[in-house]
Design a protein around this motif. Structure first.
Motif, short mmCIF file in Angstrom:
data_model
loop_
_atom_site.label_atom_id
_atom_site.label_comp_id
_atom_site.label_asym_id
_atom_site.label_seq_id
_atom_site.Cartn_x
_atom_site.Cartn_y
_atom_site.Cartn_z
N ILE A 127 -59.29 0.73 71.32
CA ILE A 127 -59.02 2.12 71.44
C ILE A 127 -59.67 2.65 72.52
CG2 ILE A 127 -58.05 2.49 69.21
CD1 ILE A 127 -60.77 3.71 68.14
N ASP A 128 -59.22 4.04 73.25
CA ASP A 128 -60.11 4.68 74.33
C ASP A 128 -61.42 5.08 73.60
OD1 ASP A 128 -58.22 4.25 76.28
OD2 ASP A 128 -57.11 6.15 75.63
N LYS A 129 -61.28 5.69 72.45
CA LYS A 129 -62.75 6.37 71.82
C LYS A 129 -62.43 6.45 70.31
CE LYS A 129 -61.74 11.39 72.87
NZ LYS A 129 -62.39 12.39 73.50
N LEU A 130 -63.47 6.49 69.45
CA LEU A 130 -63.12 6.56 68.32
C LEU A 130 -63.06 8.24 68.18
CD1 LEU A 130 -63.07 5.38 65.31
CD2 LEU A 130 -65.56 5.42 65.48
N SER A 131 -62.13 8.75 67.34
CA SER A 131 -62.10 10.40 67.23
C SER A 131 -61.52 10.66 65.96
CB SER A 131 -61.34 10.89 68.40
OG SER A 131 -59.93 10.55 68.40
N ALA B 122 -68.53 4.24 75.44
CA ALA B 122 -68.01 5.73 75.18
C ALA B 122 -66.32 5.21 75.31
CB ALA B 122 -68.42 6.61 75.90
N ASP B 123 -65.85 4.57 75.93
CA ASP B 123 -64.39 4.41 76.14
C ASP B 123 -63.89 2.94 75.81
OD1 ASP B 123 -65.68 3.13 78.26
OD2 ASP B 123 -64.32 3.73 79.72
N GLN B 124 -64.78 2.25 74.93
CA GLN B 124 -64.15 0.91 74.78
C GLN B 124 -64.60 0.48 73.10
OE1 GLN B 124 -66.44 -2.06 76.93
NE2 GLN B 124 -65.08 -3.67 76.35
N CYS B 125 -63.62 0.90 72.33
CA CYS B 125 -63.68 0.76 70.87
C CYS B 125 -62.83 -0.07 70.30
CB CYS B 125 -63.69 2.04 70.29
SG CYS B 125 -65.19 3.38 70.68
N TYR B 126 -63.29 -0.72 69.22
CA TYR B 126 -62.43 -1.66 68.57
C TYR B 126 -62.33 -1.48 66.99
CZ TYR B 126 -63.33 -4.42 72.87
OH TYR B 126 -63.54 -4.47 74.16
N ASN C 52 -48.70 1.22 68.27
CA ASN C 52 -48.75 1.44 69.55
C ASN C 52 -48.77 2.99 70.09
OD1 ASN C 52 -49.45 -0.96 71.37
ND2 ASN C 52 -47.88 -1.80 69.85
N ALA C 53 -48.16 3.71 69.24
CA ALA C 53 -47.77 5.16 69.63
C ALA C 53 -48.87 6.05 69.11
CB ALA C 53 -46.60 5.51 68.69
N ILE C 54 -50.10 5.39 68.62
CA ILE C 54 -51.30 6.47 68.02
C ILE C 54 -51.92 6.76 69.45
CG2 ILE C 54 -53.36 6.43 66.97
CD1 ILE C 54 -52.28 4.59 64.85
N THR C 55 -52.30 8.00 69.51
CA THR C 55 -52.85 8.55 70.70
C THR C 55 -54.31 7.86 71.03
OG1 THR C 55 -52.12 10.74 70.17
CG2 THR C 55 -53.94 10.56 71.75
N GLY C 56 -54.34 7.24 72.21
CA GLY C 56 -55.70 6.34 72.51
C GLY C 56 -55.59 4.93 72.31
N VAL C 57 -54.44 4.53 71.50
CA VAL C 57 -54.55 2.96 71.27
C VAL C 57 -54.10 2.36 72.69
CG1 VAL C 57 -53.34 1.07 70.36
CG2 VAL C 57 -54.14 3.14 68.73
N ARG C 58 -54.81 1.56 73.16
CA ARG C 58 -54.58 0.59 74.52
C ARG C 58 -53.98 -0.65 73.96
NH1 ARG C 58 -60.03 1.54 77.89
NH2 ARG C 58 -60.97 -0.09 76.16
#
Length: 132
Positions: A58-62, A91-95, A117-123
């Protein structure tokens, strides 16, 4: 409250436990997870030899990510996660990762993959059966 035994650690795909442990566990299978950062092995009793592994990049944990993930899990019947873990290396590399039994799913695995895959921020979504 607890019981303990010192056991020999050997290679292979079978874990042998003392009889009194097996009787109290009451499940025919166990999911063994190695927590790499501290070298601990956790054992989760399960009723099936099928367990799925899920990893999200994910892009970030929010808060919104956690809310969307929780909503997807509720919609597909994932209420009993065996193990969950997460880390942000930047900041932009979360698992986020977890393990669960597929029998509880109310949708096909492909549908779960699509919703994740449709969740916002999931890469990236990795979803597969754990090796036996």
């Amino acid at each position: 409250m607890t019981q303990a035994r010192v056991l020999r650690i050997e290679t292979g795909n079978t874990i042998t436990l003392p009889e009194e442990f097996v009787q109290k566990i009451g499940h025919p299978y166990g999911l063994a997870i190695l927590v790499v950062k501290d070298g601990n092995v956790k054992l989760y009793p399960v009723d099936s030899d099928r367990v799925l592994y899920l990893k999200l990049v994910i892009d970030k944990l929010s808060k919104s990510f956690l809310e969307e993930l929780t909503m997807v899990f509720m919609e597909v019947g994932l209420e009993d996660i065996l193990f969950t873990s997460g880390i942000c290396q930047a900041a932009d590399q979360c698992y986020y990762e977890c393990y669960f039994t597929p029998e509880q799913l109310t949708v096909e695995v492909d549908e779960l993959d699509h919703r994740l895959n449709a969740i916002t921020g999931v890469r990236d979504v990795t979803l597969h059966e754990v090796a036996k």
